[in-house]
Design an enzyme around this catalytic site. Structure first.
Site, PDB file in Angstrom:
ATOM      1  N   ASP A   1       0.657  -1.683   0.361  1.00 21.12           N
ATOM      2  CA  ASP A   1      -0.050   0.033  -0.302  1.00 21.12           C
ATOM      3  C   ASP A   1       1.253   1.674   0.015  1.00 21.12           C
ATOM      4  O   ASP A   1       0.422   2.338   0.323  1.00 21.12           O
ATOM      5  CB  ASP A   1      -1.042  -0.196   1.072  1.00 21.12           C
ATOM      6  CG  ASP A   1      -2.192  -1.048   0.939  1.00 21.12           C
ATOM      7  OD1 ASP A   1      -1.686  -1.641   0.350  1.00 21.12           O
ATOM      8  OD2 ASP A   1      -2.573  -1.317   2.188  1.00 21.12           O
TER       9      ASP A   1
ATOM     10  N   LYS B   1      -6.432  -5.529  -3.191  1.00 21.19           N
ATOM     11  CA  LYS B   1      -7.357  -5.317  -1.778  1.00 21.19           C
ATOM     12  C   LYS B   1      -8.607  -4.614  -1.106  1.00 21.19           C
ATOM     13  O   LYS B   1      -7.993  -3.386  -1.465  1.00 21.19           O
ATOM     14  CB  LYS B   1      -6.095  -6.306  -0.844  1.00 21.19           C
ATOM     15  CG  LYS B   1      -5.306  -4.843  -0.520  1.00 21.19           C
ATOM     16  CD  LYS B   1      -4.307  -5.174   0.385  1.00 21.19           C
ATOM     17  CE  LYS B   1      -3.200  -4.308   1.587  1.00 21.19           C
ATOM     18  NZ  LYS B   1      -4.244  -3.274   1.960  1.00 21.19           N
TER      19      LYS B   1
ATOM     20  N   CYS C   1      -1.526  -2.152   7.565  1.00 18.71           N
ATOM     21  CA  CYS C   1      -2.109  -3.288   6.645  1.00 18.71           C
ATOM     22  C   CYS C   1      -0.874  -4.228   6.917  1.00 18.71           C
ATOM     23  O   CYS C   1      -0.788  -5.211   6.137  1.00 18.71           O
ATOM     24  CB  CYS C   1      -2.024  -2.723   5.964  1.00 18.71           C
ATOM     25  SG  CYS C   1      -3.669  -1.997   5.062  1.00 18.71           S
TER      26      CYS C   1
HETATM   27  N1  TIU Z   1      -2.355   0.242   4.522  1.00 19.63           N
HETATM   28  C1  TIU Z   1      -2.632   0.315   5.647  1.00 19.63           C
HETATM   29  O1  TIU Z   1      -2.645   0.872   6.131  1.00 19.63           O
HETATM   30  N2  TIU Z   1      -4.049   1.426   5.420  1.00 19.63           N
HETATM   31  C2  TIU Z   1      -4.738   2.839   6.139  1.00 19.63           C
HETATM   32  O2  TIU Z   1      -6.431   2.908   6.878  1.00 19.63           O
HETATM   33  N3  TIU Z   1      -3.504   2.149   7.377  1.00 19.63           N
HETATM   34  C3  TIU Z   1      -4.288   3.468   8.613  1.00 19.63           C
HETATM   35  O3  TIU Z   1      -2.967   3.542   9.738  1.00 19.63           O
HETATM   36  N4  TIU Z   1      -5.145   4.382   8.516  1.00 19.63           N
END
Ligand code: TIU
Length: 221
Positions: free
Chosen positions: A24, A129, A162
């Site tokens: 991500d 995802k 994540c």
């Molecule tokens: N990729 C991921 O960690 N998504 C989130 O929403 N993370 C946050 O820390 N908000």
């Protein structure tokens, strides 16, 4: 076999059965003015992962090893977004709303894509995802099984959300996970510190933690 100096002890891996997973590293989470910052988060905490991660990806590519990128996001009609996830946050900042870089966390939008510095190259896998973990509702398990992958180097953002969810999912599926501390980031320094500690605690309850130069040195030996 390459071995990395890590916590709670040395991590050995067979490069033929190890993938680098990049979670991500999307504009919506990392860029100033984006979704992450609009929620009050300090994006500089995430941006410092870009340089070490780019170096690790370059070394990984030079060694001819597989990289799997993930992106968190949803279909334009939000049919894959649970109502509970959608309703969280300030009403002006919901997933699917127009943000500085297009509709927030919607597939195909500029903000949903990976930052310029870490763009996938041809032949690398990109997994879209809908959840926090990279295994939930994706083709990741099938890909890893088909390619005979047994170990994962897990990087990306955010450490406690994540990255952690993915490491936990991987752990339950029998994968050995190493997390390079400088290639994962949290908006919150204390979560970064504790999130990493939680992985290596209890003799490596979820996996191992190292620094990326040690991983690069191991694959260059
Ligand atoms: N990729 C991921 O960690 N998504 C989130 O929403 N993370 C946050 O820390 N908000």
């Amino acid at each position: 076999m390459p071995t990395v100096d890590a916590q709670p002890g040395p991590f050995s891996f067979d490069p033929d059965s190890t993938a680098l997973v990049v979670i991500d590293m999307q504009r919506d989470f990392l860029l100033p003015g984006g979704f992450g910052e609009s929620l009050g988060n300090d994006v500089s905490q995430l941006q410092k992962t870009i340089e070490p991660l780019a170096a690790l990806m370059a070394a990984w590519r030079t060694a001819g090893l597989p990289i799997i990128h993930t992106r968190e996001g949803h279909k334009p009609d939000l049919s894959d977004c649970p109502p509970a996830k959608l309703s969280r946050g300030a009403p002006s900042m919901r997933i699917g709303d127009p943000g500085a870089f297009g509709r927030i966390l919607i597939r195909g939008e500029y903000g949903h894509d990976i930052v310029d510095e870490l763009q996938p190259i041809e032949g690398e896998t990109v997994i879209d995802k809908p959840g926090k973990g990279a295994f939930y509702a994706t083709e990741l398990s099938d890909i890893l099984e088909k390619d005979g992958i047994k170990s994962l180097i897990v990087t990306g953002v955010t450490t406690e959300v994540c990255v952690h969810t993915t490491v936990r999912e991987a752990n339950d599926r029998g994968y050995e996970c190493l997390v390079p501390a400088d290639c994962v980031g949290s908006y919150f320094p204390e979560f970064q510190q504790v999130g990493l500690k939680m992985i290596a605690a209890q003799g490596g309850i979820f996996g191992w933690v190292a620094e990326s130069p040690a991983v690069i040195a191991a694959i260059q030996e």
